[in-house]
Design an enzyme around this catalytic site. Sequence first.
Site, mmCIF file in Angstrom:
data_model
loop_
_atom_site.group_PDB
_atom_site.id
_atom_site.type_symbol
_atom_site.label_atom_id
_atom_site.label_comp_id
_atom_site.label_asym_id
_atom_site.label_seq_id
_atom_site.Cartn_x
_atom_site.Cartn_y
_atom_site.Cartn_z
ATOM 1 N N SER A 183 42.233 -17.575 15.507
ATOM 2 C CA SER A 183 41.086 -17.915 15.103
ATOM 3 C C SER A 183 41.304 -18.592 13.587
ATOM 4 O O SER A 183 40.326 -19.026 12.833
ATOM 5 C CB SER A 183 40.046 -16.852 14.637
ATOM 6 N N LYS A 211 40.107 -21.945 13.010
ATOM 7 C CA LYS A 211 38.693 -22.381 12.960
ATOM 8 C C LYS A 211 38.324 -23.195 11.870
ATOM 9 O O LYS A 211 37.567 -24.177 11.701
ATOM 10 C CB LYS A 211 37.924 -21.092 13.130
ATOM 11 N N TYR A 268 39.277 -26.013 22.589
ATOM 12 C CA TYR A 268 39.319 -24.807 21.602
ATOM 13 C C TYR A 268 40.484 -23.821 21.890
ATOM 14 O O TYR A 268 41.101 -23.348 20.971
ATOM 15 C CB TYR A 268 38.019 -23.991 21.875
ATOM 16 N N TYR A 292 35.571 -11.867 10.276
ATOM 17 C CA TYR A 292 34.806 -11.351 11.273
ATOM 18 C C TYR A 292 33.770 -10.219 10.695
ATOM 19 O O TYR A 292 33.299 -10.328 9.577
ATOM 20 C CB TYR A 292 35.334 -10.790 12.542
ATOM 21 N N VAL A 341 43.702 -13.379 16.226
ATOM 22 C CA VAL A 341 44.203 -12.319 16.697
ATOM 23 C C VAL A 341 46.006 -12.308 17.162
ATOM 24 O O VAL A 341 46.313 -11.505 17.662
ATOM 25 C CB VAL A 341 43.446 -11.885 18.278
#
Length: 305
Positions: free
Chosen positions: A61, A64, A189, A241, A259
């Site tokens: 992530s 992103k 992705y 998050y 992660v």
Amino acid sequence: MDKKYLDSIIKEYKHYTIEGQVADYIPELKKMERCDLGIAIIDRDNIFTAGEWEKKFTIQSVSKPIVLILALMDRGEDKIFELVGKEPTGDPFNSMVRLETYTMNKPLNPMINAGAISISSLIKGKDNEERLARILNFFRLLSDNESLEVNQDVFKSEKETGNRNRSLAYFLKDIHCIEGDVEEALDLYFMQCSIEVNTLDLAKIGLILANDGLNINTGEQLIPKKYAKIAKTFMLTCGMYDESGKFAIDVGIPSKSGVGGGIMSSVPQRYGIGVFGPSLNKKGNSVAGMRMLEKISKDYEMSIF
Ligand code: GLN
């Protein structure tokens, strides 16, 4: 800041790795070593590293905010925010509950999986090969590392098992938040998440963001300033998050976790930081990595507040 300090921090914080677990919902990630911990911190003139700073891991992530910037450069702000919102969720990164209930009928922000999959579908290119090449080249440019590549095993592992992301993506298509083919957007992705980096790569990208998109060594503006600021704002409000609020209080540095155990942090005008600690807490953030950043932020007054 010096090497001795960082070595002592790694030594002091390593035992926290036993408090978490490596990610196991992507089978290939189970192979990571729970006790690994590494860090790289860079400023204009220095590189400080300690622990397993050189070990490669998948960016997950942390990709992103970087892909968001490329999408902003490709399509402009209006298009991006037509498809994704600007609000934190307070829900887990892979949650789908708010997709249907959010009145705006789009993912709340580009740092959660739903928003990131929408963003990937906006990257320009005639096919996924060209889109991936553009993403990889952008990551290589920002990290000044030509050798960055996708880890094919991790990519395949997530593609095979990513049912939750697949369901999010089909729902997104239904509410017109995916451009083009759903499976292509998902593949892109999964591939961006599977790019392999080390802590120094993350620190270098973090430093470019810390300087609002400017490479201070070459004088090149690699990212328009306003897009660097958008990315950093999302990192601060949504980057960890549903732990972003706590992290903002305890650490106070725009950061993004993944992660794979990575955290990329940008200390405005001062430092780029890359952390690797694959032992994760329940929210999917590096346990020892977060504690280490809290300590360093306090010792060097890095909080932006
Ligand atoms: N590829 C991972 C996923 O989509 C990334 C999640 C993460 O790093 N939080 O589930």
